[in-house]
Design a protein around this motif. Structure first.
Motif, PDB file in Angstrom:
ATOM      1  N   ASN A 125       0.827  -1.201   0.000  1.00  0.00           N
ATOM      2  CA  ASN A 125       0.000   0.000   0.000  1.00  0.00           C
ATOM      3  C   ASN A 125       0.866   1.258   0.000  1.00  0.00           C
ATOM      4  O   ASN A 125       2.059   1.199   0.324  1.00  0.00           O
ATOM      5  CB  ASN A 125      -0.907   0.012   1.232  1.00  0.00           C
ATOM      6  N   ARG A 126       0.233   2.401  -0.339  1.00  0.00           N
ATOM      7  CA  ARG A 126       0.955   3.675  -0.309  1.00  0.00           C
ATOM      8  C   ARG A 126       0.211   4.659   0.582  1.00  0.00           C
ATOM      9  O   ARG A 126      -1.026   4.723   0.576  1.00  0.00           O
ATOM     10  CB  ARG A 126       1.077   4.250  -1.720  1.00  0.00           C
ATOM     11  N   LEU A 127       0.973   5.419   1.338  1.00  0.00           N
ATOM     12  CA  LEU A 127       0.411   6.426   2.238  1.00  0.00           C
ATOM     13  C   LEU A 127       0.471   7.804   1.581  1.00  0.00           C
ATOM     14  O   LEU A 127       1.468   8.159   0.956  1.00  0.00           O
ATOM     15  CB  LEU A 127       1.189   6.453   3.559  1.00  0.00           C
ATOM     16  N   GLU A 128      -0.581   8.561   1.738  1.00  0.00           N
ATOM     17  CA  GLU A 128      -0.606   9.919   1.194  1.00  0.00           C
ATOM     18  C   GLU A 128       0.194  10.862   2.085  1.00  0.00           C
ATOM     19  O   GLU A 128       0.067  10.829   3.318  1.00  0.00           O
ATOM     20  CB  GLU A 128      -2.047  10.415   1.092  1.00  0.00           C
ATOM     21  N   VAL A 129       1.027  11.697   1.454  1.00  0.00           N
ATOM     22  CA  VAL A 129       1.826  12.696   2.157  1.00  0.00           C
ATOM     23  C   VAL A 129       1.544  14.053   1.522  1.00  0.00           C
ATOM     24  O   VAL A 129       1.515  14.184   0.291  1.00  0.00           O
ATOM     25  CB  VAL A 129       3.335  12.370   2.074  1.00  0.00           C
ATOM     26  N   ALA A 130       1.320  15.050   2.345  1.00  0.00           N
ATOM     27  CA  ALA A 130       1.111  16.418   1.854  1.00  0.00           C
ATOM     28  C   ALA A 130       1.802  17.383   2.806  1.00  0.00           C
ATOM     29  O   ALA A 130       1.659  17.272   4.026  1.00  0.00           O
ATOM     30  CB  ALA A 130      -0.383  16.747   1.766  1.00  0.00           C
ATOM     31  N   GLY A 131       2.590  18.297   2.262  1.00  0.00           N
ATOM     32  CA  GLY A 131       3.287  19.254   3.104  1.00  0.00           C
ATOM     33  C   GLY A 131       4.268  18.619   4.068  1.00  0.00           C
ATOM     34  O   GLY A 131       4.538  19.161   5.147  1.00  0.00           O
ATOM     35  N   GLY A 132       4.808  17.458   3.672  1.00  0.00           N
ATOM     36  CA  GLY A 132       5.821  16.802   4.501  1.00  0.00           C
ATOM     37  C   GLY A 132       5.269  15.984   5.655  1.00  0.00           C
ATOM     38  O   GLY A 132       6.042  15.494   6.483  1.00  0.00           O
ATOM     39  N   VAL A 133       3.926  15.810   5.713  1.00  0.00           N
ATOM     40  CA  VAL A 133       3.350  15.003   6.794  1.00  0.00           C
ATOM     41  C   VAL A 133       2.342  14.013   6.214  1.00  0.00           C
ATOM     42  O   VAL A 133       1.776  14.226   5.135  1.00  0.00           O
ATOM     43  CB  VAL A 133       2.657  15.878   7.869  1.00  0.00           C
ATOM     44  N   LEU A 134       2.097  12.935   6.943  1.00  0.00           N
ATOM     45  CA  LEU A 134       1.098  11.956   6.546  1.00  0.00           C
ATOM     46  C   LEU A 134      -0.294  12.558   6.733  1.00  0.00           C
ATOM     47  O   LEU A 134      -0.550  13.228   7.738  1.00  0.00           O
ATOM     48  CB  LEU A 134       1.225  10.673   7.371  1.00  0.00           C
ATOM     49  N   THR A 135      -1.172  12.300   5.773  1.00  0.00           N
ATOM     50  CA  THR A 135      -2.523  12.858   5.853  1.00  0.00           C
ATOM     51  C   THR A 135      -3.494  11.942   6.590  1.00  0.00           C
ATOM     52  O   THR A 135      -4.615  12.354   6.902  1.00  0.00           O
ATOM     53  CB  THR A 135      -3.095  13.102   4.448  1.00  0.00           C
ATOM     54  N   GLY A 136      -3.091  10.695   6.824  1.00  0.00           N
ATOM     55  CA  GLY A 136      -4.022   9.733   7.414  1.00  0.00           C
ATOM     56  C   GLY A 136      -4.865   9.021   6.373  1.00  0.00           C
ATOM     57  O   GLY A 136      -5.843   8.354   6.710  1.00  0.00           O
ATOM     58  N   ARG A 137      -4.458   9.160   5.088  1.00  0.00           N
ATOM     59  CA  ARG A 137      -5.189   8.509   4.006  1.00  0.00           C
ATOM     60  C   ARG A 137      -4.245   7.656   3.162  1.00  0.00           C
ATOM     61  O   ARG A 137      -3.032   7.871   3.144  1.00  0.00           O
ATOM     62  CB  ARG A 137      -5.874   9.549   3.118  1.00  0.00           C
ATOM     63  N   LEU A 138      -4.847   6.723   2.436  1.00  0.00           N
ATOM     64  CA  LEU A 138      -4.112   5.856   1.535  1.00  0.00           C
ATOM     65  C   LEU A 138      -4.254   6.342   0.099  1.00  0.00           C
ATOM     66  O   LEU A 138      -5.232   7.008  -0.238  1.00  0.00           O
ATOM     67  CB  LEU A 138      -4.641   4.423   1.640  1.00  0.00           C
ATOM     68  N   LEU A 139      -3.289   5.987  -0.734  1.00  0.00           N
ATOM     69  CA  LEU A 139      -3.339   6.280  -2.164  1.00  0.00           C
ATOM     70  C   LEU A 139      -3.599   4.991  -2.937  1.00  0.00           C
ATOM     71  O   LEU A 139      -2.992   3.951  -2.652  1.00  0.00           O
ATOM     72  CB  LEU A 139      -2.016   6.880  -2.634  1.00  0.00           C
ATOM     73  N   GLY A 140      -4.484   5.053  -3.925  1.00  0.00           N
ATOM     74  CA  GLY A 140      -4.719   3.890  -4.769  1.00  0.00           C
ATOM     75  C   GLY A 140      -5.492   2.785  -4.089  1.00  0.00           C
ATOM     76  O   GLY A 140      -6.065   2.959  -3.009  1.00  0.00           O
ATOM     77  N   GLU A 141      -5.492   1.626  -4.743  1.00  0.00           N
ATOM     78  CA  GLU A 141      -6.234   0.480  -4.230  1.00  0.00           C
ATOM     79  C   GLU A 141      -5.487  -0.180  -3.074  1.00  0.00           C
ATOM     80  O   GLU A 141      -4.260  -0.247  -3.059  1.00  0.00           O
ATOM     81  CB  GLU A 141      -6.466  -0.537  -5.349  1.00  0.00           C
ATOM     82  N   ILE A 142      -6.244  -0.690  -2.134  1.00  0.00           N
ATOM     83  CA  ILE A 142      -5.671  -1.377  -0.973  1.00  0.00           C
ATOM     84  C   ILE A 142      -5.262  -2.796  -1.363  1.00  0.00           C
ATOM     85  O   ILE A 142      -5.969  -3.476  -2.115  1.00  0.00           O
ATOM     86  CB  ILE A 142      -6.680  -1.400   0.185  1.00  0.00           C
ATOM     87  N   VAL A 143      -4.117  -3.222  -0.858  1.00  0.00           N
ATOM     88  CA  VAL A 143      -3.666  -4.597  -1.063  1.00  0.00           C
ATOM     89  C   VAL A 143      -4.497  -5.502  -0.158  1.00  0.00           C
ATOM     90  O   VAL A 143      -4.378  -5.461   1.068  1.00  0.00           O
ATOM     91  CB  VAL A 143      -2.161  -4.750  -0.752  1.00  0.00           C
ATOM     92  N   THR A 144      -5.350  -6.313  -0.766  1.00  0.00           N
ATOM     93  CA  THR A 144      -6.236  -7.213  -0.042  1.00  0.00           C
ATOM     94  C   THR A 144      -5.787  -8.660  -0.239  1.00  0.00           C
ATOM     95  O   THR A 144      -4.808  -8.936  -0.951  1.00  0.00           O
ATOM     96  CB  THR A 144      -7.673  -7.068  -0.556  1.00  0.00           C
ATOM     97  N   SER A 145      -6.537  -9.582   0.329  1.00  0.00           N
ATOM     98  CA  SER A 145      -6.237 -10.997   0.126  1.00  0.00           C
ATOM     99  C   SER A 145      -6.354 -11.365  -1.356  1.00  0.00           C
ATOM    100  O   SER A 145      -5.564 -12.181  -1.863  1.00  0.00           O
ATOM    101  CB  SER A 145      -7.171 -11.868   0.966  1.00  0.00           C
ATOM    102  N   ASP A 146      -7.305 -10.743  -2.052  1.00  0.00           N
ATOM    103  CA  ASP A 146      -7.440 -10.996  -3.494  1.00  0.00           C
ATOM    104  C   ASP A 146      -6.222 -10.485  -4.261  1.00  0.00           C
ATOM    105  O   ASP A 146      -5.767 -11.124  -5.222  1.00  0.00           O
ATOM    106  CB  ASP A 146      -8.699 -10.314  -4.039  1.00  0.00           C
TER     107      ASP A 146
END
Length: 215
Positions: A125-146
């Motif tokens: 997975n990828r974490l969203e970063v804005a202004g040098g800090v984590l936003t608490g959101r993910l980028l793109g699709e989540i890596v699931t069991s599928d």
């Protein structure tokens, strides 16, 4: 020993957190946010299959909002591969096989870890970063069991091998479909709910013990 693994597997695919490495990366990140206890409790429930993984991940990631992105370097320095992990990677390569990892963790840590260990393929997975800090959101699709199953099959096809020549290793509920998709699925130091669903189990914390499947 499964006959198709004589001489070694063509591909090994493992989970990352609590399998390839000893830590749960999101808990290490949460330490910097002051939310480790909350995140750890959610992680245990998700890995036991008590919570939907994607929903649980979003809840845990939300607690990281405001943490400086420099945390990735700090956490990477703290990561400890599981005993025998590097030996397993090297052994698979010495036999002409390939190694991939599938992670519900994060690209920002998993990618440099894989480069350091010489691992051929990874998805995370990828974490969203804005202004040098984590936003608490993910980028793109989540890596699931599928996703894990799809990547195992994609990498096997890429190297021209059938699933019977693939070993998959993991510890959590979201690894179970992947373990069932491989020629040999191994539950590694797994949660009870996972061990009950997978016939092959490792109860010793040495990842290279997987090599007993073909040696």
């Amino acid at each position: 020993m499964p006959a198709d693994l004589e001489g070694g597997p063509a591909l090994v695919v493992t989970d990352v957190d609590s399998t390839l490495i000893q830590e749960e990366v999101i808990e290490e990140l949460a330490e910097h946010a002051g939310t480790r206890a909350e995140v750890a409790a959610l992680t245990v429930r998700a890995m036991n299959g008590e919570l939907d993984f994607a929903q649980s991940l979003r809840r845990r990631v939300a607690t990281l909002a405001g943490v400086p992105s420099t945390v990735f370097t700090e956490v990477l320095e703290q990561i400890r591969p599981s005993p025998g992990a590097q030996r397993l990677v090297d052994l698979v390569h010495s036999l002409g096989g390939h190694f991939g990892v599938v992670s519900g963790g994060f690209e920002e840590v998993v990618a440099p870890l894989c480069e350091r260990m010489g691992i051929d393929h990874h998805v995370a997975n990828r974490l969203e970063v804005a202004g040098g800090v984590l936003t608490g959101r993910l980028l793109g699709e989540i890596v699931t069991s599928d996703t894990k199953v799809a990547k195992l099959r994609e990498w096997a096809a890429m190297h021209g091998v059938g699933p019977e020549r693939v070993i998959a290793v993991g510890d959590g509920a979201n690894d179970v479909p992947m373990l069932h998709s491989a020629g040999l699925g191994v539950a590694f130091m797994a949660k009870p709910a996972v061990s009950a669903q997978v016939p092959f189990r490792l109860a010793v914390q040495r990842l290279d013990a997987v090599s007993a499947a073909w040696l």
